[in-house]
Motif scaffolding. Structure first.
Motif, PDB file in Angstrom:
ATOM      1  N   GLY A  48      91.344  69.849  49.191  1.00  0.00           N
ATOM      2  CA  GLY A  48      91.263  70.897  50.200  1.00  0.00           C
ATOM      3  C   GLY A  48      91.912  72.200  49.774  1.00  0.00           C
ATOM      4  O   GLY A  48      91.457  73.282  50.167  1.00  0.00           O
ATOM      5  N   TRP A  49      92.991  72.119  48.991  1.00  0.00           N
ATOM      6  CA  TRP A  49      93.616  73.371  48.541  1.00  0.00           C
ATOM      7  C   TRP A  49      93.134  73.786  47.155  1.00  0.00           C
ATOM      8  O   TRP A  49      93.029  74.979  46.848  1.00  0.00           O
ATOM      9  CB  TRP A  49      95.149  73.253  48.533  1.00  0.00           C
ATOM     10  CG  TRP A  49      95.754  72.378  47.499  1.00  0.00           C
ATOM     11  CD1 TRP A  49      96.150  71.084  47.652  1.00  0.00           C
ATOM     12  CD2 TRP A  49      96.073  72.723  46.133  1.00  0.00           C
ATOM     13  NE1 TRP A  49      96.678  70.585  46.486  1.00  0.00           N
ATOM     14  CE2 TRP A  49      96.652  71.575  45.532  1.00  0.00           C
ATOM     15  CE3 TRP A  49      95.927  73.864  45.367  1.00  0.00           C
ATOM     16  CZ2 TRP A  49      97.070  71.553  44.201  1.00  0.00           C
ATOM     17  CZ3 TRP A  49      96.336  73.850  44.041  1.00  0.00           C
ATOM     18  CH2 TRP A  49      96.905  72.710  43.481  1.00  0.00           C
ATOM     19  N   MET A  50      92.796  72.798  46.300  1.00  0.00           N
ATOM     20  CA  MET A  50      92.537  73.123  44.897  1.00  0.00           C
ATOM     21  C   MET A  50      91.161  73.750  44.676  1.00  0.00           C
ATOM     22  O   MET A  50      91.025  74.732  43.932  1.00  0.00           O
ATOM     23  CB  MET A  50      92.674  71.851  44.054  1.00  0.00           C
ATOM     24  CG  MET A  50      92.762  72.116  42.572  1.00  0.00           C
ATOM     25  SD  MET A  50      93.445  70.702  41.666  1.00  0.00           S
ATOM     26  CE  MET A  50      92.283  69.427  42.092  1.00  0.00           C
ATOM     27  N   PHE A  51      90.114  73.215  45.329  1.00  0.00           N
ATOM     28  CA  PHE A  51      88.766  73.669  45.032  1.00  0.00           C
ATOM     29  C   PHE A  51      88.448  75.038  45.633  1.00  0.00           C
ATOM     30  O   PHE A  51      87.450  75.649  45.261  1.00  0.00           O
ATOM     31  CB  PHE A  51      87.738  72.631  45.499  1.00  0.00           C
ATOM     32  CG  PHE A  51      87.717  71.399  44.651  1.00  0.00           C
ATOM     33  CD1 PHE A  51      87.130  71.413  43.401  1.00  0.00           C
ATOM     34  CD2 PHE A  51      88.319  70.230  45.084  1.00  0.00           C
ATOM     35  CE1 PHE A  51      87.125  70.279  42.600  1.00  0.00           C
ATOM     36  CE2 PHE A  51      88.320  69.090  44.296  1.00  0.00           C
ATOM     37  CZ  PHE A  51      87.731  69.121  43.060  1.00  0.00           C
ATOM     38  N   THR A 202      86.871  73.251  53.067  1.00  0.00           N
ATOM     39  CA  THR A 202      86.638  74.606  52.560  1.00  0.00           C
ATOM     40  C   THR A 202      85.982  75.480  53.619  1.00  0.00           C
ATOM     41  O   THR A 202      86.309  76.674  53.750  1.00  0.00           O
ATOM     42  CB  THR A 202      85.752  74.548  51.305  1.00  0.00           C
ATOM     43  OG1 THR A 202      86.409  73.786  50.293  1.00  0.00           O
ATOM     44  CG2 THR A 202      85.481  75.946  50.766  1.00  0.00           C
ATOM     45  N   TYR A 203      85.075  74.910  54.407  1.00  0.00           N
ATOM     46  CA  TYR A 203      84.436  75.671  55.482  1.00  0.00           C
ATOM     47  C   TYR A 203      85.474  76.112  56.511  1.00  0.00           C
ATOM     48  O   TYR A 203      85.448  77.259  56.997  1.00  0.00           O
ATOM     49  CB  TYR A 203      83.362  74.823  56.145  1.00  0.00           C
ATOM     50  CG  TYR A 203      82.711  75.501  57.330  1.00  0.00           C
ATOM     51  CD1 TYR A 203      81.740  76.478  57.149  1.00  0.00           C
ATOM     52  CD2 TYR A 203      83.084  75.173  58.636  1.00  0.00           C
ATOM     53  CE1 TYR A 203      81.157  77.118  58.236  1.00  0.00           C
ATOM     54  CE2 TYR A 203      82.512  75.803  59.726  1.00  0.00           C
ATOM     55  CZ  TYR A 203      81.547  76.777  59.514  1.00  0.00           C
ATOM     56  OH  TYR A 203      80.976  77.411  60.597  1.00  0.00           O
ATOM     57  N   VAL A 204      86.394  75.220  56.866  1.00  0.00           N
ATOM     58  CA  VAL A 204      87.445  75.578  57.831  1.00  0.00           C
ATOM     59  C   VAL A 204      88.304  76.709  57.276  1.00  0.00           C
ATOM     60  O   VAL A 204      88.646  77.663  57.989  1.00  0.00           O
ATOM     61  CB  VAL A 204      88.311  74.349  58.163  1.00  0.00           C
ATOM     62  CG1 VAL A 204      89.530  74.742  58.989  1.00  0.00           C
ATOM     63  CG2 VAL A 204      87.492  73.300  58.907  1.00  0.00           C
ATOM     64  N   GLU A 205      88.662  76.632  55.988  1.00  0.00           N
ATOM     65  CA  GLU A 205      89.500  77.667  55.374  1.00  0.00           C
ATOM     66  C   GLU A 205      88.812  79.019  55.371  1.00  0.00           C
ATOM     67  O   GLU A 205      89.455  80.056  55.605  1.00  0.00           O
ATOM     68  CB  GLU A 205      89.855  77.250  53.947  1.00  0.00           C
ATOM     69  CG  GLU A 205      90.806  76.069  53.877  1.00  0.00           C
ATOM     70  CD  GLU A 205      90.932  75.475  52.491  1.00  0.00           C
ATOM     71  OE1 GLU A 205      91.843  74.662  52.270  1.00  0.00           O
ATOM     72  OE2 GLU A 205      90.109  75.835  51.622  1.00  0.00           O
ATOM     73  N   ASP A 206      87.512  79.040  55.116  1.00  0.00           N
ATOM     74  CA  ASP A 206      86.784  80.307  55.015  1.00  0.00           C
ATOM     75  C   ASP A 206      86.355  80.861  56.364  1.00  0.00           C
ATOM     76  O   ASP A 206      86.367  82.086  56.564  1.00  0.00           O
ATOM     77  CB  ASP A 206      85.548  80.128  54.131  1.00  0.00           C
ATOM     78  CG  ASP A 206      85.889  80.135  52.649  1.00  0.00           C
ATOM     79  OD1 ASP A 206      87.094  80.080  52.340  1.00  0.00           O
ATOM     80  OD2 ASP A 206      84.977  80.190  51.817  1.00  0.00           O
ATOM     81  N   PRO A 372      82.154  80.055  49.073  1.00  0.00           N
ATOM     82  CA  PRO A 372      81.933  80.085  47.612  1.00  0.00           C
ATOM     83  C   PRO A 372      82.537  78.891  46.889  1.00  0.00           C
ATOM     84  O   PRO A 372      81.967  78.386  45.920  1.00  0.00           O
ATOM     85  CB  PRO A 372      82.591  81.400  47.178  1.00  0.00           C
ATOM     86  CG  PRO A 372      83.505  81.779  48.306  1.00  0.00           C
ATOM     87  CD  PRO A 372      82.875  81.246  49.544  1.00  0.00           C
ATOM     88  N   GLY A 373      83.690  78.404  47.366  1.00  0.00           N
ATOM     89  CA  GLY A 373      84.301  77.251  46.726  1.00  0.00           C
ATOM     90  C   GLY A 373      83.498  75.974  46.900  1.00  0.00           C
ATOM     91  O   GLY A 373      83.650  75.023  46.116  1.00  0.00           O
ATOM     92  N   SER A 374      82.629  75.947  47.913  1.00  0.00           N
ATOM     93  CA  SER A 374      81.837  74.742  48.175  1.00  0.00           C
ATOM     94  C   SER A 374      80.683  74.579  47.200  1.00  0.00           C
ATOM     95  O   SER A 374      80.076  73.501  47.146  1.00  0.00           O
ATOM     96  CB  SER A 374      81.280  74.768  49.609  1.00  0.00           C
ATOM     97  OG  SER A 374      82.328  74.679  50.544  1.00  0.00           O
TER      98      SER A 374
END
Length: 564
Positions: A48-51, A202-206, A372-374
């Motif tokens: 969750g944090w790295m990608f 990643t979606y939640v973070e973005d 983008p990370g996804s």
């Protein structure tokens, strides 16, 4: 792993504490849900944090895009290098349970710091002015110090748990069939959770907030840690047994100290080990003709052996088997080096693909936008699907028609070709992206769907399904018996060095060319990919030479014999 309880231990052997204090058997399938749930929780937390970390550094800390990719490569290198240190500490001093427990706490502290950085404004520089990059304020030393501390703690946590959990899980079973069944579930759980972390988290973070995203990671880490501790009374513990690399170091030192001793051709002049119930009689009976200078380490001289037949000076005399073990590693080293050169282009590709995705159209329909990370999720998805296809369909059909299972070197070779081709596809896609970027302006979103990145990532993932399990299988089959537990660690070290070297490659390209400016729309990233394609092609020729001269020695040799 898979040894009988209470077996004597020497170099490379283990003792299993398989009985609890109350006399009940430890280990077995009762430990499976605890360990697999721990793998799921900790992998979700780390993924969750790295990608999405490149996006976090660019968007929240105003780090330049190429610099962010470089930092990400270093982090990836550490997460694949630290498992080796974790394995050494677990084997030599603390045991797997303690290493996993301590590393999980480190991981939790690191992610909590990331959560704090993402929610407290004073720990981040102010956002960039959309009018231009010149208005961006760099983070202060204090802000960077806290960020780097968080990365260090979280990275140590990943390194100490990722592969150690796999080894500890396999140690719960005595039968090889059950061990391999566990490994299948372990890999499936890890890849599935990576897909979940690179999509949902990643979606939640973005689209929601970084605080909520990192909060999910903290919750997952806590859940994994609690479940792991909850199963502690059921686990079979492996006692620390000392690092097997000590024996290899003794060979080098002993051979150097006896460099002036004349090598003997008589087998009785060499030391084979004392059959005293404590040290195993070794398999090697005759010194091999390769690397003869190392044979001196097992050559008996006056004062080397006690009256009971044991070694008097451990840094002056080794068993012949220890000498042959070192020779085996030397013979494998050229093939190992091809794996490093194979992984360098892949490391460059994964970091630059995220930068490409940031500039491209990531909309799926009118309302959803792919983080983008996804985009990197297509790597593990294609790898997982290909592994299932290979194991369930292609390899059984191959074995049925040809009569033998494809050996590791052939599978690795196919992976080399596919990964090199993925670099060529990356170059073509990037060339098309740059043409469109020049038409709309360097600071505009490129009117090209980010899904054009899928073919290159999928092709790299398919190649990984061939070369990664192939390398693991090769090293596990060919490594000396005393070093079986470190065979997979060599693959991890191979990946770690590749990430570090990819950082150096990108740094050289930045310094010597204008291909990778901060605004990649003004650069020539396609030339970088063509260079990586050339490196892959040269490395493939190098691999063919190494594979041609290599002779199987372990289990793979027996498989080769079954062809006839």
């Amino acid at each position: 792993m898979g040894m009988e309880e209470g077996s004597a231990s020497s170099d490379g052997e283990v003792r299993l504490s398989s009985m609890a204090s109350d006399g009940k058997q430890r280990g077995g399938w009762i430990t499976f849900p605890f360990i697999i749930a721990t793998v799921a929780g900790l992998t979700l937390a780390s993924g969750g944090w790295m990608f999405n970390f490149i996006v976090f550094m660019i968007g929240e800390f105003n780090v330049k895009s190429i610099d962010a990719a470089q930092i990400w490569n270093v982090v990836n290198g550490c997460t694949t290098m630290f498992p080796i240190l974790g394995a050494i500490v677990a084997d030599s001093f603390l045991g797997s349970f303690s290493v996993i427990l301590i590393s999980s706490v480190f991981s939790l502290l690191g992610i909590i710091l990331l959560l704090i950085c993402s929610t407290i404004d004073s720990l981040r520089p102010p956002p960039c002015d959309p009018n231009g990059p010149a208005s961006c304020i760099s983070p202060s030393r204090l802000q960077l110090s806290i960020l780097y501390l968080a990365i260090t703690l979280a990275t140590i946590g990943v390194g100490g748990t990722r592969f150690t959990l796999g080894s500890m899980g396999a140690d719960q079973f005595d039968h090889p069939k059950h061990q391999w069944s566990f490994f299948n579930w372990y890999m499936f759980t890890m890849y599935t959770t990576i897909v979940l972390s690179t999509t949902a988290v990643t979606y939640v973070e973005d689209d929601v907030s970084w605080g909520w995203g990192f909060g999910i990671c903290v919750a997952a880490n806590v859940a994994g840690l609690v479940v792991f501790v909850a199963g502690s009374r059921f686990y079979r513990r492996v006692k620390p047994k000392g690092s097997p690399f000590t024996g290899l170091a003794r060979v080098v030192v002993a051979a150097f100290r006896k460099r002036n001793v004349v090598v003997s051709n008589k087998s009785e002049d060499y030391y084979y080990g004392a059959d005293d119930g404590q040290v195993n009689v070794v398999a090697a009976t005759v010194p091999s003709g390769t690397f003869k200078f190392l044979n001196q380490a097992a050559l008996k001289t006056e004062g080397d052996i006690k009256l009971d037949g044991s070694i008097a000076k451990v840094w002056r005399l080794c068993t012949l088997q220890q000498v042959e073990d070192l020779k085996t590693l030397i013979k494998l080293s050229p093939l190992w080096s091809t794996g490093i050169l194979l992984s360098i282009p892949l490391a460059v590709q994964t970091s630059l693909a995220t930068l490409q995705a940031i500039t491209m159209d990531r909309h799926l329909g009118p309302h959803f936008k792919i983080p983008p990370g996804s985009m990197l999720v297509f790597l593990p998805i294609s790898t997982t699907l290909t592994i299932i296809f290979l194991d369930q369909f292609l390899y059984p059909a191959w074995q049925k028609v040809i009569g033998w299972f494809p050996p590791p070197l052939q599978r690795i070779g196919i992976g080399h070709v596919l990964c090199a081709l993925s670099m060529a596809v990356s170059a073509v896609v990037e060339s098309n992206r740059l043409k469109r970027a020049h038409n709309v302006g360097a600071n505009s979103t490129v009117p090209l769907s980010a899904l054009w990145l899928v073919p290159q990532l999928a092709l790299a993932g398919i190649g990984e399904a061939f070369h990664f399990p192939g390398n693991v299988s090769l090293f596990y089959q060919e490594f000396p018996v005393a070093l079986k537990s470190t065979a997979t660690a060599m693959v991890a070290m191979m990946l770690a060095l590749a990430y570090y070297l990819s950082t150096a490659v990108v740094g050289i390209v930045q310094r010597e060319t204008n291909w990778l400016p901060d605004n990649i729309n003004e650069g020539r990233m396609d030339k970088v990919y063509w260079v990586m394609f050339g490196l892959g092609g040269i490395n493939f020729v190098y691999y063919l030479v190494c594979a041609w001269f290599y002779k199987y020695q372990g289990l793979a040799k027996a498989a080769e014999g079954n062809k006839a």
